[in-house]
Design a protein around this motif. Structure first.
Motif, short mmCIF file in Angstrom:
data_model
loop_
_atom_site.label_atom_id
_atom_site.label_comp_id
_atom_site.label_asym_id
_atom_site.label_seq_id
_atom_site.Cartn_x
_atom_site.Cartn_y
_atom_site.Cartn_z
N THR A 84 0.83 -1.20 0.00
CA THR A 84 0.00 0.00 0.00
C THR A 84 0.86 1.25 0.00
O THR A 84 1.83 1.36 0.75
N ARG A 85 0.50 2.19 -0.87
CA ARG A 85 1.19 3.47 -0.96
C ARG A 85 0.24 4.57 -0.50
O ARG A 85 -0.97 4.50 -0.73
N THR A 86 0.79 5.58 0.16
CA THR A 86 -0.02 6.69 0.69
C THR A 86 0.42 7.98 0.04
O THR A 86 1.61 8.29 -0.02
N LEU A 87 -0.56 8.74 -0.47
CA LEU A 87 -0.28 10.05 -1.04
C LEU A 87 0.31 10.94 0.06
O LEU A 87 -0.21 10.97 1.17
N ALA A 88 1.37 11.66 -0.26
CA ALA A 88 2.03 12.51 0.73
C ALA A 88 1.20 13.76 0.98
O ALA A 88 1.08 14.62 0.10
N ALA A 119 2.83 18.42 -3.78
CA ALA A 119 4.00 18.90 -4.52
C ALA A 119 3.80 18.81 -6.03
O ALA A 119 4.68 19.20 -6.80
N GLY A 120 2.66 18.27 -6.47
CA GLY A 120 2.38 18.16 -7.89
C GLY A 120 2.87 16.89 -8.53
O GLY A 120 2.81 16.76 -9.76
N HIS A 121 3.34 15.91 -7.75
CA HIS A 121 3.77 14.63 -8.29
C HIS A 121 2.54 13.80 -8.66
O HIS A 121 1.58 13.71 -7.88
#
Length: 282
Positions: A84-88, A119-121
């Motif tokens: 699982t990845r979490t948006l910063a 940050a716009g990523h």
């Protein structure tokens, strides 16, 4: 040559499932602080509807967890998911497609899309709707279906529990169809065959799914064998000069690489499943 991925189970002779239905266009308002799953479930259950396909655009979120495709850790599946990845920090869902249905006795959402952090990523993948929290009110648009629903069921070919379309009552005046495509069929060809069988000369296409890489009509390719995609726009046309499928997708691969564009005709095979909505456009 179209790519092929061997699945762990036997292939069913019937390579798609279709349930015809009537579609009603809707718009639902969600509140800040709600999870996407809870907000959508409450809005749709209040209407007494069976299933829906919804789109989400430019919606602020305070939290968003997601996964992307990954190689399978064993021989029991052809592919798997990443950790699982979490948006910063706070971010925004740029675009997403939500298949709302039922699984294990409760409401369930299968969602693919794209998002960006503060940050716009940019990122894309498979959202976890019970772990997506809205930072601001959001409006979702789409369709609900009176005579059919997506329902989770075990699929022995892929060894996954997947959404399957099922009819809830006869739909003699249908103007839509819920569709599931099985692995290793060419997406556009299979959809054209479905329209032909239904007696439709055309259809508008919406939905999400997975392909074995992707080949685009401008010559680009996504080599990743496991992907997840969102249809940004699509149509099926028969019996005219533009006969065939035109499918514009956003897609993410194993390394998180993101591509978008119009698929090359007759060159893109389904990996695991496609959960799709056809709206009749004769």
């Amino acid at each position: 040559m179209m790519r092929f991925v061997q699945q762990p189970g036997l292939a069913d002779q019937q390579r798609h499932l279709v349930s015809t239905t009537r579609a009603e266009e809707i718009s639902i308002a969600l509140n800040a602080g709600e999870t996407l799953l809870a907000g959508v479930t409450a809005a749709l259950e209040a209407r007494g509807n069976n299933s829906a396909y919804l789109t989400m655009h430019n919606s602020a979120v305070s939290q968003l967890d997601f996964v992307i495709p990954a190689p399978s850790p064993d021989a029991d599946h052809a592919a798997w998911w990443s950790d699982t990845r979490t948006l910063a920090g706070p971010g925004e869902v740029s675009e997403a497609g939500l298949v709302f249905g039922w699984r294990d006795g409760g409401a369930f959402i299968h969602c693919h899309g794209a998002w960006r952090d503060k940050a716009g990523h940019h990122f894309a993948g498979h959202m976890l709707p019970d772990r997506c929290i809205l930072q601001e009110p959001a409006t979702l648009q789409g369709w609900v279906f009176a005579d059919a629903r997506f329902e989770g069921g075990f699929d022995p070919e892929t060894n996954f529990t997947l959404f399957q379309p099922t009819g809830t009552e006869p739909a003699p005046r249908h103007d839509a169809a819920l569709v599931r495509l099985r692995p290793n069929v060419e997406i556009g060809q299979e959809l054209a065959n479905i329209c032909r069988t239904l007696g439709w000369s055309g259809a508008q296409l919406h939905g999400i799914g997975s392909l074995i890489g992707a080949r685009f009509d401008d010559g680009r390719t996504l080599q990743s064998y496991a992907t997840e995609f969102l249809i940004r726009g699509g149509r099926i046309a028969l019996n005219d000069k533009d006969s065939g499928a035109q499918i514009d997708i956003l897609i993410v691969g194993l390394d998180g690489e993101i591509e978008q564009g119009l698929l090359q005709a007759d060159e893109n095979a389904v990996l695991m499943t496609c959960e799709l909505v056809l709206l009749r456009r004769d």
